[in-house]
Design a protein around this motif. Structure first.
Motif, PDB file in Angstrom:
ATOM      1  N   GLU A 438       0.649  -1.229  -0.110  1.00  0.00           N
ATOM      2  CA  GLU A 438       0.022  -0.095  -0.107  1.00  0.00           C
ATOM      3  C   GLU A 438       1.417   1.359   0.372  1.00  0.00           C
ATOM      4  O   GLU A 438       2.080   1.308   0.649  1.00  0.00           O
ATOM      5  CB  GLU A 438      -0.890   0.458   1.682  1.00  0.00           C
ATOM      6  N   ASP A 439       0.223   2.178  -0.573  1.00  0.00           N
ATOM      7  CA  ASP A 439       1.260   3.648  -1.098  1.00  0.00           C
ATOM      8  C   ASP A 439       1.310   4.412   0.478  1.00  0.00           C
ATOM      9  O   ASP A 439      -0.509   4.057   0.991  1.00  0.00           O
ATOM     10  CB  ASP A 439       0.825   4.238  -1.616  1.00  0.00           C
ATOM     11  N   ILE A 440       1.964   5.039   1.014  1.00  0.00           N
ATOM     12  CA  ILE A 440       1.941   5.992   2.273  1.00  0.00           C
ATOM     13  C   ILE A 440       1.178   7.343   1.651  1.00  0.00           C
ATOM     14  O   ILE A 440       1.389   7.591   1.147  1.00  0.00           O
ATOM     15  CB  ILE A 440       3.672   6.249   2.693  1.00  0.00           C
ATOM     16  N   LYS A 441       0.633   8.347   2.333  1.00  0.00           N
ATOM     17  CA  LYS A 441      -0.293   8.946   2.623  1.00  0.00           C
ATOM     18  C   LYS A 441       1.238  10.423   2.595  1.00  0.00           C
ATOM     19  O   LYS A 441       1.989  10.419   2.685  1.00  0.00           O
ATOM     20  CB  LYS A 441      -0.474   9.110   3.767  1.00  0.00           C
ATOM     21  N   GLU A 442       0.143  10.828   1.782  1.00  0.00           N
ATOM     22  CA  GLU A 442       1.425  12.157   1.321  1.00  0.00           C
ATOM     23  C   GLU A 442       2.130  12.982   2.231  1.00  0.00           C
ATOM     24  O   GLU A 442       2.667  13.489   1.690  1.00  0.00           O
ATOM     25  CB  GLU A 442       0.584  12.826  -0.038  1.00  0.00           C
ATOM     26  N   ASP A 443       0.622  13.079   3.471  1.00  0.00           N
ATOM     27  CA  ASP A 443       1.167  13.889   4.486  1.00  0.00           C
ATOM     28  C   ASP A 443       2.311  12.977   5.017  1.00  0.00           C
ATOM     29  O   ASP A 443       3.035  14.143   5.965  1.00  0.00           O
ATOM     30  CB  ASP A 443       0.054  14.350   5.304  1.00  0.00           C
ATOM     31  N   LEU A 444       2.515  11.967   5.402  1.00  0.00           N
ATOM     32  CA  LEU A 444       3.736  11.867   6.138  1.00  0.00           C
ATOM     33  C   LEU A 444       5.225  11.919   4.879  1.00  0.00           C
ATOM     34  O   LEU A 444       6.472  11.519   6.357  1.00  0.00           O
ATOM     35  CB  LEU A 444       3.747  10.175   6.500  1.00  0.00           C
ATOM     36  N   PHE A 445       5.423  12.817   4.045  1.00  0.00           N
ATOM     37  CA  PHE A 445       6.551  12.937   3.617  1.00  0.00           C
ATOM     38  C   PHE A 445       7.472  14.362   4.263  1.00  0.00           C
ATOM     39  O   PHE A 445       6.476  15.118   3.925  1.00  0.00           O
ATOM     40  CB  PHE A 445       6.409  12.609   2.202  1.00  0.00           C
ATOM     41  N   LYS A 446       8.619  14.038   4.425  1.00  0.00           N
ATOM     42  CA  LYS A 446       9.048  15.272   4.745  1.00  0.00           C
ATOM     43  C   LYS A 446      10.448  14.935   3.828  1.00  0.00           C
ATOM     44  O   LYS A 446      11.099  13.810   3.465  1.00  0.00           O
ATOM     45  CB  LYS A 446       9.583  15.249   5.569  1.00  0.00           C
ATOM     46  N   ILE A 483       9.294  -4.476  10.784  1.00  0.00           N
ATOM     47  CA  ILE A 483      11.165  -3.123   9.882  1.00  0.00           C
ATOM     48  C   ILE A 483      10.672  -2.298  10.053  1.00  0.00           C
ATOM     49  O   ILE A 483       9.811  -1.717   9.722  1.00  0.00           O
ATOM     50  CB  ILE A 483      11.396  -4.441   8.986  1.00  0.00           C
ATOM     51  N   ARG A 484      11.397  -1.130   9.546  1.00  0.00           N
ATOM     52  CA  ARG A 484      11.981  -0.301   9.186  1.00  0.00           C
ATOM     53  C   ARG A 484      11.375   0.146   7.730  1.00  0.00           C
ATOM     54  O   ARG A 484      12.428  -0.594   6.988  1.00  0.00           O
ATOM     55  CB  ARG A 484      12.980   1.018   9.985  1.00  0.00           C
ATOM     56  N   GLN A 485      10.713   0.805   6.947  1.00  0.00           N
ATOM     57  CA  GLN A 485      10.322   1.386   5.515  1.00  0.00           C
ATOM     58  C   GLN A 485      10.526   2.746   5.360  1.00  0.00           C
ATOM     59  O   GLN A 485      10.655   3.524   6.534  1.00  0.00           O
ATOM     60  CB  GLN A 485       9.250   0.272   4.694  1.00  0.00           C
ATOM     61  N   ILE A 486      11.580   3.015   4.450  1.00  0.00           N
ATOM     62  CA  ILE A 486      11.736   4.378   3.825  1.00  0.00           C
ATOM     63  C   ILE A 486      11.049   4.126   2.380  1.00  0.00           C
ATOM     64  O   ILE A 486      11.443   4.028   1.929  1.00  0.00           O
ATOM     65  CB  ILE A 486      13.532   4.704   4.180  1.00  0.00           C
ATOM     66  N   SER A 487      10.114   5.613   2.389  1.00  0.00           N
ATOM     67  CA  SER A 487       8.906   5.339   1.180  1.00  0.00           C
ATOM     68  C   SER A 487       9.904   6.638   0.578  1.00  0.00           C
ATOM     69  O   SER A 487      10.085   7.992   1.463  1.00  0.00           O
ATOM     70  CB  SER A 487       7.795   5.456   1.069  1.00  0.00           C
ATOM     71  N   ARG A 488      10.286   6.468  -0.749  1.00  0.00           N
ATOM     72  CA  ARG A 488      10.112   8.088  -2.130  1.00  0.00           C
ATOM     73  C   ARG A 488       9.284   7.560  -2.491  1.00  0.00           C
ATOM     74  O   ARG A 488       8.843   7.062  -3.505  1.00  0.00           O
ATOM     75  CB  ARG A 488      11.920   7.891  -2.112  1.00  0.00           C
ATOM     76  N   ILE A 489       9.001   8.913  -2.963  1.00  0.00           N
ATOM     77  CA  ILE A 489       7.908   8.899  -4.289  1.00  0.00           C
ATOM     78  C   ILE A 489       8.902   9.762  -5.270  1.00  0.00           C
ATOM     79  O   ILE A 489       9.607  10.406  -5.745  1.00  0.00           O
ATOM     80  CB  ILE A 489       7.296  10.683  -4.549  1.00  0.00           C
ATOM     81  N   GLY A 494       5.807   7.269 -17.745  1.00  0.00           N
ATOM     82  CA  GLY A 494       4.866   7.640 -18.419  1.00  0.00           C
ATOM     83  C   GLY A 494       4.574   9.433 -18.039  1.00  0.00           C
ATOM     84  O   GLY A 494       3.522   9.332 -18.798  1.00  0.00           O
ATOM     85  N   GLY A 495       5.101   9.706 -17.132  1.00  0.00           N
ATOM     86  CA  GLY A 495       4.602  10.973 -16.787  1.00  0.00           C
ATOM     87  C   GLY A 495       4.256  11.336 -15.609  1.00  0.00           C
ATOM     88  O   GLY A 495       4.185  12.114 -14.811  1.00  0.00           O
ATOM     89  N   GLY A 496       3.921   9.807 -15.317  1.00  0.00           N
ATOM     90  CA  GLY A 496       3.025   9.727 -13.658  1.00  0.00           C
ATOM     91  C   GLY A 496       4.009   9.837 -12.411  1.00  0.00           C
ATOM     92  O   GLY A 496       4.962   9.927 -12.512  1.00  0.00           O
ATOM     93  N   THR A 497       3.886   9.494 -11.502  1.00  0.00           N
ATOM     94  CA  THR A 497       4.530   8.789 -10.108  1.00  0.00           C
ATOM     95  C   THR A 497       4.018   7.890  -9.465  1.00  0.00           C
ATOM     96  O   THR A 497       3.278   7.519  -9.849  1.00  0.00           O
ATOM     97  CB  THR A 497       4.399   9.979  -8.652  1.00  0.00           C
TER      98      THR A 497
END
Length: 755
Positions: A438-446, A483-489, A494-497
């Motif tokens: 599952e994708d991580i909520k965008e408000d958790l990114f910094k 386990i610890r997870q570090i997520s990136r966008i 195709g031009g998306g993310t």
């Protein structure tokens, strides 16, 4: 003209032969005539000394005969002919007129000038450059050096005659200027070769020589010493059986050939044995048959893996360029080496070639900089996860203590159970998340940043969270590993993310460094690529083989094929069920304005028939898949399969690891200790150019082996090489097997570099 066939007889009976094409006829009054192919070419009258000298110089320029032969015919020494040639070049034919008797002008070669010439020549400048700087001719420079050398010898003889038990040595600057012989014959080692069966090895012996090929390879010795190859090999193997070429000689020869681009034993055929022998301090370098025999003798002991382990322990005991702990971060990956021979070798999937090929596989361990540390042969068909589990005890032994080590690897090592095992064993995991999540909520990114060892700062937008991985291999249902997870966008083509996820058990490592270290794993891939291009990593070195263990259980390929049929049957069943649902919905939903339709059993059975047929096909496929065993004896699957000998290969692998680390050290020194502006882009190319450079060997200074390289093509590269030589000289490296300390210098082209 002198290339024409000589006449069969001389034109004059009392003529003196001059080479194959000419003859000299002396007149009674002191004149003379030179005939070439029977034709008068030069003539002078009695007392015409300038004409006589001019004729001698021109005959030498035409190569009508050798300088020595011309000098003998004209009753002078060869040096006199060279003197006349210099006088003619400097002042024209008038300079050949003998000087009149009487008071001479003051000589330019005063004591102070001679001392200055000796000092400048000791810096490596050419004689012409020294002459330009001092204001005298090149000939005068040679005279000054000769006078200085003769004076030093005379002084030493006078002191010895006076009873001094320790005569003074000539000044180092004077000794440096003695002309080195150009490519002299190597020192004869006949006696040692005859007694080779009683020698552990032949010690290196160097003789002064100018312009030898491969002199640049001497630059590798300070870096080679840091790899520990010679010390570890001596610790593990002790020594080779008695012979002219000892353990150190064979290993040094192999490393130097690898640095010169010929890592395989067959590559020695591309070197002149005498030329490479000068770098080894021998009359000849070992050739193919000798190299194979001596490496084979090492392989008979079966200690190749022990030597690799000793190299790894030596490497991890040191510190990195910036003082970092090399054992703190390690990367692990498998490398598939394709086989193109005729032996029956098992197939492996090659990610580089994109299809299965007969091959062998190794598991490599590198440090954070991508330098190879450790390598083991992988079991045939084993996964990276299985190899990692087996490798952990050896890594712990190599590290030597209980500190936690961050181990990075790709998705091939994916196994939550392995992650839990590594965490318990004191190893931190660093890998990519495999499969969908599952994708991580965008408000958790910094925003996070990291500054690398070169001072470059990078930034990323990441989310630092914890996830639970199900332990599918455990019998306890629902057990998970946190386990610890570090997520990136990241952007997609195709031009998306999309989101990518990194997993690690290190809870204290900053998120920015986690991202950097995961991306740094590509240094290991770069090491494979560089070693494949320059050190022939994919060569097998030995094609000896043995029968594989036919009782070994291997995956049954038929089960994988059967499972693909199960997947296809499930997909077909899902499609049939979807079509049936649409058809039933259409039957139950009459068109507007029509009466309600009653769905009969016949109508229902007709719609559902494809679904029931797909269910039967799926059940049959699953039954067949379940009936096939997961593993089968190798002898039943592929009788007669063979495995390649690994002992010789592992010895050569250890040599290539040392050669790679040597090259990386020299390239790093070029980047950090020279002012070469394009060092970041061209350090490796410049390093290889230096290794192929010719130069001089000078042994006149007691206790030192001085290597003076010829200038490189450009002033900038020559200046960079000079800075590198100064830095390597400061290391005071001893040439292996001798008491000689290596000193390095490089000749310069222009006097503009003189202070």
């Amino acid at each position: 003209m002198t290339a024409q066939p000589p006449l069969p007889v001389a034109m004059v009976l009392d003529a003196v032969p001059l080479g194959l094409a000419g003859e000299l006829v002396r007149d009674a009054d002191g004149g003379g005539t030179v005939f070439l192919h029977g034709q008068t070419s030069f003539s002078w009258d009695a007392g015409d000394e300038a004409g006589r000298r001019w004729a001698a110089v021109k005959l030498a320029a035409m190569k009508a005969a050798g300088v020595g032969e011309i000098a003998a015919v004209f009753d002078v020494t060869p040096s006199t002919v060279w003197l006349w040639k210099q006088l003619l070049a400097d002042g024209g034919i008038i300079a050949l007129v003998p000087e009149k008797k009487g008071p001479k002008k003051a000589s330019l070669l005063t004591g102070a000038v001679i001392t200055r010439i000796v000092e400048l020549r000791s810096t490596g400048l050419s004689q012409q450059a020294v002459g330009n700087a001092v204001g005298v001719s090149e000939f005068s420079v040679r005279r000054a050096l000769k006078i200085a050398a003769e004076q030093a010898t005379t002084d030493a003889a006078d002191i010895a005659a006076a009873g001094n038990p320790e005569p003074l040595e000539p000044a180092p600057a004077v000794a440096q200027q003695r002309e080195l012989p150009i490519l002299p014959a190597s020192a004869p080692r006949t006696a040692e070769r005859a007694a080779a069966s009683m020698l552990e090895c032949a010690a290196p012996v160097f003789a002064p020589a100018a312009h030898i090929r491969h002199a640049g390879l001497f630059l590798a010795f300070p870096a080679l010493e840091t790899t520990g190859l010679l010390a570890c090999a001596k610790e593990v193997y002790g020594a080779l059986p008695n012979g002219f070429y000892g353990l150190e000689t064979v290993l040094i020869d192999s490393v130097l050939r690898a640095l010169a681009g010929e890592a395989r034993a067959e590559g020695s055929t591309r070197f002149d044995p005498e030329e490479l022998g000068r770098v080894l301090g021998l009359d000849r370098a070992p050739e193919v048959k000798t190299i194979r025999r001596r490496i084979g003798q090492l392989a008979e002991s079966g200690k190749a893996q022990e030597m690799i382990a000793a190299l790894a322990k030596h490497h991890l005991a040191g510190t990195g360029p910036g003082g970092e702990d090399l054992a703190a971060i390690l990367y692990v990956d498998g490398h598939v080496r394709a086989y193109q021979g005729t032996k029956k070798i098992g197939r492996l999937y090659s990610t580089r070639l994109k299809f299965p090929v007969p091959a062998t596989e190794e598991t490599w361990v590198t440090d954070a900089n991508g330098a190879p540390v450790f390598v083991v042969m992988a079991a045939p068909g084993a996964s990276l996860a299985a190899e990692l589990r087996d490798l952990l005890p050896e890594l712990r032994t190599t590290v030597g203590d209980d500190r936690r080590v961050l181990v990075g690897f790709d998705r091939g090592g994916w196994s939550p159970a392995l992650f839990k095992h590594m965490d318990a064993a004191g190893f931190d995991v660093l890998t990519w998340h495999k499969g969908t999540t599952e994708d991580i909520k965008e408000d958790l990114f910094k925003e996070v940043t990291h500054t690398d060892e070169h001072g470059q700062t990078r930034s990323w937008s990441v989310a630092d969270t914890l996830v639970d991985l199900p332990l599918n291999t455990t019998k306890k249902t629902g057990e998970v590993f946190n386990i610890r997870q570090i997520s990136r966008i990241v952007a997609t083509t195709g031009g998306g993310t999309r989101q990518i996820h990194i997993l690690t058990t290190d809870k204290d490592l900053p998120a920015g460094e986690v991202v950097y270290r995961m991306g740094n794993r590509w240094r290991q891939e770069n090491q494979f690529r560089y070693a494949r291009m320059h050190f022939e990593l994919d060569s097998h070195d030995s094609y000896r083989s043995s029968d594989d263990n036919e009782d070994r259980m291997v995956p049954e390929p038929a089960k994988a094929r059967a499972y693909q049929k199960v997947v296809a049957a499930r997909r077909h069943h899902a499609e049939a069920a979807a079509v049936a649902d649409l058809n039933l919905l259409a039957l139950k939903t009459p068109a507007q304005g029509t009466d309600e339709v009653t769905v009969t059993s016949a109508m229902h059975n007709h719609v559902m028939a494809p679904v029931w047929e797909a269910e039967n096909a799926l059940a049959a496929a699953e039954k067949i898949h379940q009936g096939i065993p997961a593993k089968i004896r190798l002898g039943d699957l592929n009788p007669g399969q063979q495995v390649l000998d690994t002992e010789v290969k592992m010895i050569h692998t250890g040599i290539r690891m040392a050669a790679y680390n040597t090259a990386m050290t020299i390239a790093r020194e070029i980047r950090t200790n020279t002012g070469y502006r394009r060092a970041n882009q061209e350090a490796h190319a410049l390093m290889r150019q230096m290794f192929h450079q010719s130069g001089d060997i000078n042994t006149t200074e007691p206790g030192y082996l001085t290597i003076t390289l010829d200038p490189l093509p450009t002033t900038a590269k020559t200046a960079a090489a000079a800075e590198l030589c100064n830095h390597l000289t400061a290391a005071e490296t001893r040439y292996p097997g001798s008491n000689l300390i290596l000193k390095y210098a490089i000749k310069t082209k222009t006097p503009a570099l003189i202070n």
